[in-house]
Design a protein around this motif. Structure first.
Motif, PDB file in Angstrom:
ATOM      1  N   SER A  34      53.663 -36.935  49.155  1.00 31.01           N
ATOM      2  CA  SER A  34      52.471 -37.062  49.998  1.00 31.01           C
ATOM      3  C   SER A  34      51.435 -36.015  49.648  1.00 31.01           C
ATOM      4  CB  SER A  34      52.552 -37.239  51.412  1.00 31.01           C
ATOM      5  OG  SER A  34      53.035 -35.733  51.964  1.00 31.01           O
ATOM      6  N   CYS A  35      51.896 -35.164  48.711  1.00 29.47           N
ATOM      7  CA  CYS A  35      50.819 -34.215  48.263  1.00 29.47           C
ATOM      8  C   CYS A  35      51.105 -33.873  46.791  1.00 29.47           C
ATOM      9  CB  CYS A  35      51.239 -32.756  48.903  1.00 29.47           C
ATOM     10  SG  CYS A  35      51.253 -32.668  50.731  1.00 29.47           S
ATOM     11  N   ARG A  36      50.155 -33.317  46.191  1.00 29.06           N
ATOM     12  CA  ARG A  36      50.185 -33.357  44.806  1.00 29.06           C
ATOM     13  C   ARG A  36      50.717 -31.976  44.262  1.00 29.06           C
ATOM     14  NH1 ARG A  36      47.070 -35.418  39.862  1.00 29.06           N
ATOM     15  NH2 ARG A  36      47.051 -33.580  38.547  1.00 29.06           N
ATOM     16  N   PHE A  37      51.766 -32.173  43.190  1.00 27.34           N
ATOM     17  CA  PHE A  37      52.435 -30.962  42.600  1.00 27.34           C
ATOM     18  C   PHE A  37      52.827 -31.314  41.121  1.00 27.34           C
ATOM     19  CE2 PHE A  37      54.051 -31.357  46.984  1.00 27.34           C
ATOM     20  CZ  PHE A  37      54.072 -30.006  47.299  1.00 27.34           C
ATOM     21  N   ASP A  38      52.795 -30.373  40.464  1.00 23.33           N
ATOM     22  CA  ASP A  38      53.111 -30.404  39.139  1.00 23.33           C
ATOM     23  C   ASP A  38      54.322 -29.631  38.841  1.00 23.33           C
ATOM     24  OD1 ASP A  38      52.082 -28.080  38.222  1.00 23.33           O
ATOM     25  OD2 ASP A  38      50.410 -28.767  37.720  1.00 23.33           O
ATOM     26  N   LEU A  39      54.935 -29.593  37.822  1.00 23.73           N
ATOM     27  CA  LEU A  39      56.150 -28.711  37.605  1.00 23.73           C
ATOM     28  C   LEU A  39      55.740 -27.459  37.605  1.00 23.73           C
ATOM     29  CD1 LEU A  39      57.992 -30.728  34.954  1.00 23.73           C
ATOM     30  CD2 LEU A  39      58.553 -30.614  37.461  1.00 23.73           C
ATOM     31  N   MET A  40      54.557 -26.787  37.333  1.00 27.17           N
ATOM     32  CA  MET A  40      54.405 -25.407  37.364  1.00 27.17           C
ATOM     33  C   MET A  40      53.657 -25.132  38.537  1.00 27.17           C
ATOM     34  SD  MET A  40      55.607 -24.299  34.837  1.00 27.17           S
ATOM     35  CE  MET A  40      55.110 -22.863  34.600  1.00 27.17           C
ATOM     36  N   THR A  41      53.391 -25.791  39.590  1.00 23.33           N
ATOM     37  CA  THR A  41      52.929 -25.609  40.945  1.00 23.33           C
ATOM     38  C   THR A  41      53.685 -24.283  41.451  1.00 23.33           C
ATOM     39  OG1 THR A  41      52.100 -27.805  41.277  1.00 23.33           O
ATOM     40  CG2 THR A  41      52.119 -26.242  43.128  1.00 23.33           C
ATOM     41  N   MET A  42      53.007 -23.190  41.825  1.00 23.19           N
ATOM     42  CA  MET A  42      53.866 -22.070  42.670  1.00 23.19           C
ATOM     43  C   MET A  42      53.863 -22.596  44.031  1.00 23.19           C
ATOM     44  SD  MET A  42      54.542 -20.084  40.093  1.00 23.19           S
ATOM     45  CE  MET A  42      55.131 -18.517  40.930  1.00 23.19           C
ATOM     46  N   ALA A  72      59.355 -26.662  39.115  1.00 21.31           N
ATOM     47  CA  ALA A  72      60.827 -26.707  38.212  1.00 21.31           C
ATOM     48  C   ALA A  72      61.734 -25.771  38.360  1.00 21.31           C
ATOM     49  CB  ALA A  72      60.046 -26.425  36.793  1.00 21.31           C
ATOM     50  N   GLU A  73      61.545 -24.741  38.844  1.00 24.54           N
ATOM     51  CA  GLU A  73      62.521 -23.671  39.026  1.00 24.54           C
ATOM     52  C   GLU A  73      63.392 -24.215  40.383  1.00 24.54           C
ATOM     53  OE1 GLU A  73      61.349 -19.228  38.001  1.00 24.54           O
ATOM     54  OE2 GLU A  73      59.998 -20.301  39.259  1.00 24.54           O
ATOM     55  N   ILE A  74      62.828 -24.705  41.320  1.00 23.00           N
ATOM     56  CA  ILE A  74      63.674 -25.298  42.597  1.00 23.00           C
ATOM     57  C   ILE A  74      64.477 -26.464  41.953  1.00 23.00           C
ATOM     58  CG2 ILE A  74      63.123 -26.325  44.698  1.00 23.00           C
ATOM     59  CD1 ILE A  74      60.550 -24.705  45.140  1.00 23.00           C
ATOM     60  N   ALA A  75      64.017 -27.438  41.336  1.00 26.32           N
ATOM     61  CA  ALA A  75      64.570 -28.452  40.719  1.00 26.32           C
ATOM     62  C   ALA A  75      65.680 -27.981  39.926  1.00 26.32           C
ATOM     63  CB  ALA A  75      63.737 -29.364  39.801  1.00 26.32           C
ATOM     64  N   GLY A  76      65.527 -26.811  39.287  1.00 31.90           N
ATOM     65  CA  GLY A  76      66.754 -26.326  38.342  1.00 31.90           C
ATOM     66  C   GLY A  76      67.864 -25.716  39.236  1.00 31.90           C
ATOM     67  N   HIS A  77      67.315 -24.982  40.402  1.00 34.85           N
ATOM     68  CA  HIS A  77      68.247 -24.400  41.323  1.00 34.85           C
ATOM     69  C   HIS A  77      69.001 -25.303  41.918  1.00 34.85           C
ATOM     70  CE1 HIS A  77      67.571 -20.025  40.271  1.00 34.85           C
ATOM     71  NE2 HIS A  77      66.208 -20.434  40.508  1.00 34.85           N
ATOM     72  N   THR A  78      68.322 -26.473  42.476  1.00 40.35           N
ATOM     73  CA  THR A  78      69.066 -27.317  43.313  1.00 40.35           C
ATOM     74  C   THR A  78      69.864 -28.563  42.788  1.00 40.35           C
ATOM     75  OG1 THR A  78      67.030 -28.536  43.551  1.00 40.35           O
ATOM     76  CG2 THR A  78      67.541 -26.985  45.405  1.00 40.35           C
ATOM     77  N   ARG A  79      69.496 -28.525  41.396  1.00 43.57           N
ATOM     78  CA  ARG A  79      70.212 -29.500  40.642  1.00 43.57           C
ATOM     79  C   ARG A  79      69.558 -31.099  41.099  1.00 43.57           C
ATOM     80  NH1 ARG A  79      76.496 -27.972  39.715  1.00 43.57           N
ATOM     81  NH2 ARG A  79      75.647 -25.808  39.037  1.00 43.57           N
ATOM     82  N   PHE A 103      49.858 -22.244  38.965  1.00 45.28           N
ATOM     83  CA  PHE A 103      50.378 -21.189  38.167  1.00 45.28           C
ATOM     84  C   PHE A 103      49.365 -20.516  37.572  1.00 45.28           C
ATOM     85  CE2 PHE A 103      52.890 -19.782  34.316  1.00 45.28           C
ATOM     86  CZ  PHE A 103      53.919 -19.296  34.838  1.00 45.28           C
ATOM     87  N   ASP A 104      49.730 -19.023  37.380  1.00 46.00           N
ATOM     88  CA  ASP A 104      48.844 -18.145  36.919  1.00 46.00           C
ATOM     89  C   ASP A 104      49.423 -17.251  35.761  1.00 46.00           C
ATOM     90  OD1 ASP A 104      46.768 -16.349  36.418  1.00 46.00           O
ATOM     91  OD2 ASP A 104      47.380 -14.951  38.164  1.00 46.00           O
ATOM     92  N   THR A 105      48.782 -17.638  34.545  1.00 43.29           N
ATOM     93  CA  THR A 105      49.521 -17.041  33.554  1.00 43.29           C
ATOM     94  C   THR A 105      48.900 -15.638  33.460  1.00 43.29           C
ATOM     95  OG1 THR A 105      47.562 -17.733  32.371  1.00 43.29           O
ATOM     96  CG2 THR A 105      49.229 -19.176  32.234  1.00 43.29           C
ATOM     97  N   GLY A 106      48.227 -15.106  34.196  1.00 40.05           N
ATOM     98  CA  GLY A 106      47.831 -13.883  34.050  1.00 40.05           C
ATOM     99  C   GLY A 106      46.668 -13.334  32.959  1.00 40.05           C
ATOM    100  N   THR A 107      46.479 -14.501  32.330  1.00 43.67           N
ATOM    101  CA  THR A 107      45.472 -14.285  31.123  1.00 43.67           C
ATOM    102  C   THR A 107      44.158 -14.888  31.441  1.00 43.67           C
ATOM    103  OG1 THR A 107      46.238 -16.211  30.218  1.00 43.67           O
ATOM    104  CG2 THR A 107      47.134 -14.329  29.309  1.00 43.67           C
ATOM    105  N   ARG A 108      43.441 -14.459  32.511  1.00 43.47           N
ATOM    106  CA  ARG A 108      42.428 -15.200  33.142  1.00 43.47           C
ATOM    107  C   ARG A 108      41.142 -15.576  32.331  1.00 43.47           C
ATOM    108  NH1 ARG A 108      39.948 -13.313  38.704  1.00 43.47           N
ATOM    109  NH2 ARG A 108      41.172 -15.097  39.756  1.00 43.47           N
ATOM    110  N   GLY A 109      40.717 -16.789  32.042  1.00 50.28           N
ATOM    111  CA  GLY A 109      39.710 -16.958  31.110  1.00 50.28           C
ATOM    112  C   GLY A 109      40.223 -17.050  29.608  1.00 50.28           C
ATOM    113  N   SER A 110      41.401 -16.892  29.299  1.00 53.45           N
ATOM    114  CA  SER A 110      41.727 -16.919  27.938  1.00 53.45           C
ATOM    115  C   SER A 110      42.880 -17.756  27.914  1.00 53.45           C
ATOM    116  CB  SER A 110      41.689 -15.653  27.351  1.00 53.45           C
ATOM    117  OG  SER A 110      43.172 -14.992  27.723  1.00 53.45           O
ATOM    118  N   TYR A 111      43.108 -18.344  26.606  1.00 52.94           N
ATOM    119  CA  TYR A 111      44.090 -19.204  26.302  1.00 52.94           C
ATOM    120  C   TYR A 111      44.891 -18.869  25.062  1.00 52.94           C
ATOM    121  CZ  TYR A 111      46.809 -23.322  24.859  1.00 52.94           C
ATOM    122  OH  TYR A 111      47.999 -24.013  24.382  1.00 52.94           O
ATOM    123  N   SER A 112      46.150 -18.757  25.394  1.00 50.63           N
ATOM    124  CA  SER A 112      46.933 -18.522  24.056  1.00 50.63           C
ATOM    125  C   SER A 112      48.173 -19.523  24.175  1.00 50.63           C
ATOM    126  CB  SER A 112      47.626 -16.929  24.290  1.00 50.63           C
ATOM    127  OG  SER A 112      48.512 -16.967  25.482  1.00 50.63           O
TER     128      SER A 112
END
Length: 130
Positions: A34-42, A72-79, A103-112
């Motif tokens: 009922s809520c929006r999530f993607d695999l990288m949602t913290m 994604a981590e939760i899915a992996g841990h719970t199988r 998800f915060d990559t820590g590279t605010r404003g830049s993309y690598s």
């Protein structure tokens, strides 16, 4: 958290057969969150105890959210499939038990670009598990 066979919160798993409870049973037959999530949602627990009773799988997911963790981590841990995890997380979010953020990559404003060697090693490792 190590898998303790005597832990009553441990999901019903069999090493040879996999999960003994079908995913649609865990999500009460729901296939869409009922809520929006993607695999990288913290996701992180708020410390608020849900007022309504939640199932063992909800409790296990909530326990994994004591520290910030991705869907994604939760899915992996719970199988469990990510779709089922998203349904469970929707329930917990609606009850105020978890909060989400991008998800915060820590590279605010830049993309690598992603490290291809790392991605290939990850792919190879996952293929070995299949």
């Amino acid at each position: 958290m190590p898998d303790d066979p005597d832990d009553p919160q441990r999901p019903l798993l069999d090493d040879a057969l996999g999960r003994l409870v079908r995913p649609y049973t865990v999500s009460d037959g729901r296939t869409r969150p009922s809520c929006r999530f993607d695999l990288m949602t913290m996701v992180v627990a708020t410390g608020t105890v849900p007022r309504t009773n939640v199932g063992l799988d909800h409790g296990h997911v909530l326990d994994l959210c004591r520290t910030p963790v991705t869907v994604a981590e939760i899915a992996g841990h719970t199988r469990m499939p990510a779709t089922v995890i998203k349904v469970l997380l929707s329930d917990l979010l609606e009850r105020g038990a978890v909060v989400t953020r991008r998800f915060d990559t820590g590279t605010r404003g830049s993309y690598s670009p992603p490290d291809l060697d790392l991605l290939e090693a990850l792919r190879d490792g996952l293929l070995k598990r299949l």
